[in-house]
Design a protein around this motif. Structure first.
Motif, mmCIF file in Angstrom:
data_model
loop_
_atom_site.group_PDB
_atom_site.id
_atom_site.type_symbol
_atom_site.label_atom_id
_atom_site.label_comp_id
_atom_site.label_asym_id
_atom_site.label_seq_id
_atom_site.Cartn_x
_atom_site.Cartn_y
_atom_site.Cartn_z
ATOM 1 N N SER A 227 0.727 -1.123 -0.006
ATOM 2 C CA SER A 227 0.473 0.100 -0.102
ATOM 3 C C SER A 227 1.160 1.276 0.064
ATOM 4 C CB SER A 227 -0.577 -0.640 1.407
ATOM 5 O OG SER A 227 -1.494 -0.937 1.150
ATOM 6 N N SER A 228 1.986 1.145 0.698
ATOM 7 C CA SER A 228 2.788 2.159 0.990
ATOM 8 C C SER A 228 3.746 2.877 -0.390
ATOM 9 C CB SER A 228 3.866 2.359 1.744
ATOM 10 O OG SER A 228 4.167 3.367 1.776
ATOM 11 N N ARG A 229 3.996 1.505 -1.132
ATOM 12 C CA ARG A 229 4.682 1.740 -2.127
ATOM 13 C C ARG A 229 3.791 2.211 -2.932
ATOM 14 N NH1 ARG A 229 8.782 -3.203 -4.539
ATOM 15 N NH2 ARG A 229 9.519 -2.594 -2.103
ATOM 16 N N LEU A 230 2.297 1.274 -3.844
ATOM 17 C CA LEU A 230 1.543 2.644 -4.642
ATOM 18 C C LEU A 230 1.039 3.837 -4.030
ATOM 19 C CD1 LEU A 230 -0.863 -1.035 -4.335
ATOM 20 C CD2 LEU A 230 0.550 -0.179 -6.378
ATOM 21 N N ARG A 231 0.812 3.919 -2.594
ATOM 22 C CA ARG A 231 0.583 5.361 -2.490
ATOM 23 C C ARG A 231 1.569 6.267 -3.131
ATOM 24 N NH1 ARG A 231 -1.447 4.706 2.757
ATOM 25 N NH2 ARG A 231 0.931 5.250 3.047
ATOM 26 N N HIS A 232 3.015 5.837 -2.550
ATOM 27 C CA HIS A 232 4.134 7.116 -2.655
ATOM 28 C C HIS A 232 4.260 6.812 -4.399
ATOM 29 C CE1 HIS A 232 3.908 6.182 1.371
ATOM 30 N NE2 HIS A 232 4.617 7.564 1.339
ATOM 31 N N ASN A 233 3.317 6.126 -5.259
ATOM 32 C CA ASN A 233 4.290 6.032 -7.046
ATOM 33 C C ASN A 233 2.467 6.690 -7.236
ATOM 34 O OD1 ASN A 233 7.010 5.062 -6.381
ATOM 35 N ND2 ASN A 233 6.218 4.387 -5.222
ATOM 36 N N LEU A 234 1.524 7.210 -7.158
ATOM 37 C CA LEU A 234 0.873 7.323 -8.306
ATOM 38 C C LEU A 234 0.841 8.757 -8.445
ATOM 39 C CD1 LEU A 234 -2.222 5.988 -5.838
ATOM 40 C CD2 LEU A 234 -1.385 5.153 -7.918
ATOM 41 N N ARG A 235 -0.086 9.771 -9.360
ATOM 42 C CA ARG A 235 -0.129 11.013 -9.515
ATOM 43 C C ARG A 235 -1.108 11.999 -8.853
ATOM 44 N NH1 ARG A 235 -1.771 9.886 -15.049
ATOM 45 N NH2 ARG A 235 -3.743 8.829 -14.043
ATOM 46 N N PHE A 236 -1.040 12.798 -8.701
ATOM 47 C CA PHE A 236 -1.874 13.509 -8.041
ATOM 48 C C PHE A 236 -3.362 13.267 -7.496
ATOM 49 C CE2 PHE A 236 -1.553 16.636 -11.143
ATOM 50 C CZ PHE A 236 -2.606 16.971 -10.840
ATOM 51 N N ARG A 237 -3.859 13.288 -8.594
ATOM 52 C CA ARG A 237 -4.703 13.395 -9.538
ATOM 53 C C ARG A 237 -6.145 11.433 -9.271
ATOM 54 N NH1 ARG A 237 -2.896 13.929 -14.887
ATOM 55 N NH2 ARG A 237 -3.060 12.145 -16.237
ATOM 56 N N ASP A 238 -4.721 10.863 -8.738
ATOM 57 C CA ASP A 238 -4.837 9.424 -8.179
ATOM 58 C C ASP A 238 -5.804 9.118 -7.553
ATOM 59 O OD1 ASP A 238 -4.337 9.276 -11.023
ATOM 60 O OD2 ASP A 238 -2.367 7.982 -10.219
ATOM 61 N N THR A 239 -6.983 8.672 -7.002
ATOM 62 C CA THR A 239 -7.235 8.048 -5.528
ATOM 63 C C THR A 239 -6.657 6.566 -5.442
ATOM 64 O OG1 THR A 239 -8.883 9.306 -6.107
ATOM 65 C CG2 THR A 239 -9.025 7.981 -3.635
ATOM 66 N N LEU A 240 -6.357 6.201 -4.565
ATOM 67 C CA LEU A 240 -5.818 4.714 -4.408
ATOM 68 C C LEU A 240 -7.110 4.176 -3.081
ATOM 69 C CD1 LEU A 240 -4.339 1.897 -4.180
ATOM 70 C CD2 LEU A 240 -2.842 2.748 -2.499
ATOM 71 N N PHE A 241 -7.799 2.766 -2.887
ATOM 72 C CA PHE A 241 -8.696 2.665 -2.512
ATOM 73 C C PHE A 241 -8.357 1.286 -1.697
ATOM 74 C CE2 PHE A 241 -10.819 5.271 -4.334
ATOM 75 C CZ PHE A 241 -11.368 5.979 -3.594
ATOM 76 N N ARG A 242 -8.189 0.467 -0.838
ATOM 77 C CA ARG A 242 -8.319 -1.095 -0.795
ATOM 78 C C ARG A 242 -9.975 -1.434 -0.670
ATOM 79 N NH1 ARG A 242 -7.093 -4.178 4.653
ATOM 80 N NH2 ARG A 242 -6.630 -6.573 3.447
ATOM 81 N N TYR A 243 -9.291 -2.320 -1.712
ATOM 82 C CA TYR A 243 -11.344 -2.973 -2.422
ATOM 83 C C TYR A 243 -11.485 -3.591 -1.259
ATOM 84 C CZ TYR A 243 -15.095 -3.750 -5.116
ATOM 85 O OH TYR A 243 -16.361 -4.414 -5.645
ATOM 86 N N GLY A 244 -10.164 -4.854 -0.645
ATOM 87 C CA GLY A 244 -10.405 -6.037 0.134
ATOM 88 C C GLY A 244 -10.400 -6.417 0.360
ATOM 89 N N GLY A 245 -9.087 -6.977 1.346
ATOM 90 C CA GLY A 245 -8.530 -8.508 0.928
ATOM 91 C C GLY A 245 -6.922 -7.944 0.121
ATOM 92 N N GLU A 246 -6.091 -8.838 -0.688
ATOM 93 C CA GLU A 246 -5.899 -7.910 -1.151
ATOM 94 C C GLU A 246 -5.649 -7.423 -1.974
ATOM 95 O OE1 GLU A 246 -6.310 -12.499 -2.275
ATOM 96 O OE2 GLU A 246 -6.828 -11.507 -0.379
ATOM 97 N N GLU A 247 -6.988 -6.904 -2.423
ATOM 98 C CA GLU A 247 -7.335 -6.040 -3.815
ATOM 99 C C GLU A 247 -7.760 -4.843 -3.776
ATOM 100 O OE1 GLU A 247 -10.316 -8.735 -6.397
ATOM 101 O OE2 GLU A 247 -11.388 -8.127 -5.089
ATOM 102 N N PHE A 248 -6.863 -3.834 -4.763
ATOM 103 C CA PHE A 248 -6.696 -2.475 -4.513
ATOM 104 C C PHE A 248 -7.488 -1.730 -5.680
ATOM 105 C CE2 PHE A 248 -3.360 -4.301 -2.040
ATOM 106 C CZ PHE A 248 -3.560 -3.300 -1.695
ATOM 107 N N VAL A 249 -8.455 -0.473 -5.425
ATOM 108 C CA VAL A 249 -8.559 -0.069 -6.733
ATOM 109 C C VAL A 249 -7.854 1.456 -6.394
ATOM 110 C CG1 VAL A 249 -11.097 1.004 -7.695
ATOM 111 C CG2 VAL A 249 -10.492 -0.943 -6.625
ATOM 112 N N ILE A 250 -7.612 2.155 -8.514
ATOM 113 C CA ILE A 250 -7.262 3.502 -8.177
ATOM 114 C C ILE A 250 -8.189 4.045 -8.977
ATOM 115 C CG2 ILE A 250 -5.479 4.766 -9.223
ATOM 116 C CD1 ILE A 250 -3.428 2.178 -8.493
ATOM 117 N N ILE A 251 -8.347 5.014 -8.666
ATOM 118 C CA ILE A 251 -9.818 5.978 -9.476
ATOM 119 C C ILE A 251 -8.409 6.998 -10.211
ATOM 120 C CG2 ILE A 251 -11.301 7.955 -10.204
ATOM 121 C CD1 ILE A 251 -12.465 6.290 -7.473
#
Length: 347
Positions: A227-251
């Motif tokens: 989660s930390s690696r994903l969060r720190h490598n997104l663009r400013f306009r991207d929004t990261l969510f933990r969808y459940g378990g080991e799944e993530f969604v990015i808008i």
């Protein structure tokens, strides 16, 4: 923080009341001679309390306008009449006061005060009566400010509770409930602005094997690091969510299909290219699979069909061997890391 009060009234009203209030309560006081001049001050500064001259043209309309706006309705409004001279007959005076009180309250005022300056013969009221008036005015202001304080504390508490409800405690990311709230808003914004909108759905490959081999604490730590690696490598306009378990969604706002595919491939490489130091003597090589989808005009307003396509593309990526991205632009998804490990500690 010091309380803020806005006085709205004519010159005589303001000159009489300004120093009087400053002597009664600790506060900052702004003044506006007319309702039209008060409106921008109210919109910009949102004072805790407003004291309106009762017979000021447009004063009661201003009070009603404030109460009709949800974001301003909490402001405490006191309508104050301060006639220069009371009437000769007390019952006429009481009827006049009653009519003014009713009209003020009907227009949304939180309180109405009647504080005449002189007696029926035009003489200044006795000192004891003036002191009593000051006590009444101070008590009403303090009561109003306390109600505003209680409202703000309640709003802060609600904000904290909302943040807790919309946050995943393990990864500190937005959770699925937050996605259910945010995605429809993003869909509406994209359509209103005629901008593209895309999603990336990610899944950690072979995550069950981590829990089975090393235990759930190691699995939890792996999710935190991913989660930390994903969060720190997104663009400013991207929004990261933990969808459940080991799944993530990015808008991905203002992002078309081709850009979404590039973003997802970059994230896959970021996860696979460097191992994760879980413990002092345990490094894990992890990979993710991803599916992307972009908003179509036939998609529903809540984004459910958009999310479903991203999920279906994720399943395609996993079925094709994992550690890769699949989107509607792909005909045959390829691995997104240069070298797919032949054997990994978490398989």
């Amino acid at each position: 923080m010091e309380a803020s009060i806005l006085l709205v009234g004519g010159d005589d009203f303001l000159s009489t009341l300004l120093n009087r209030i400053r002597n009664l309560v600790s506060c900052t006081v702004e003044v506006a001679p007319t309702p039209s001049e008060a409106v921008p001050l109210i919109q910009a500064q949102q004072p805790d309390l407003i004291i309106l001259q009762g017979n000021l043209p447009g004063g009661l309309e201003l009070c009603r306008q404030i109460k009709d706006q949800a974001r301003l309705a909490w402001i405490y409004c006191i309508v104050l009449d301060s006639p220069v001279q009371m009437l000769e007959r007390a019952w006429l005076d009481r009827n006049w006061e009653m009519d003014c009180r009713i009209e003020a309250l009907e227009n949304g005022a939180d309180a109405y005060l009647w504080l005449p300056q002189n007696d029926p013969h035009g003489e200044i009221l006795e000192k004891e009566i003036l002191l009593q008036q000051d006590r009444l005015l101070r008590a009403q202001i303090v009561s109003g400010l306390q109600m505003v304080k209680n409202h703000r504390e309640l709003m802060r508490t609600n904000d904290i509770l909302s943040a807790i409800a919309l946050s995943d405690p393990l990864t500190e990311l937005n959770n699925r409930r937050a996605l259910d709230w945010e995605l429809p808003r993003q869909v509406a914004n994209a359509r209103a602005r005629a901008e593209p909108l895309s999603l990336v759905m990610l899944d950690v490959d072979y995550f069950k094997a981590i829990n089975d081999t090393y235990g759930h604490p190691v699995g939890d730590r792996a999710l935190q690091l991913i989660s930390s690696r994903l969060r720190h490598n997104l663009r400013f306009r991207d929004t990261l969510f933990r969808y459940g378990g080991e799944e993530f969604v990015i808008i991905l706002s203002n992002t078309d299909q081709q850009e979404a595919l590039l973003v997802a491939r970059r994230l896959c490489r970021l996860i696979s290219d460097q191992s994760f130091a879980i413990e002092e003597n345990l490094d894990l090589n992890l990979t993710i699979s991803a599916g992307t989808a972009s908003l179509k005009h036939v998609d529903d307003s809540r984004g459910a069909s958009l999310l479903q396509r991203a999920d279906q593309n994720l399943l395609q990526a996993k079925a094709a061997g994992r550690n890769r991205v699949f989107s509607c632009l792909d005909t045959s998804p390829q691995p997104d890391a240069e070298n797919v490990p032949a054997a990994r500690e978490n398989e």
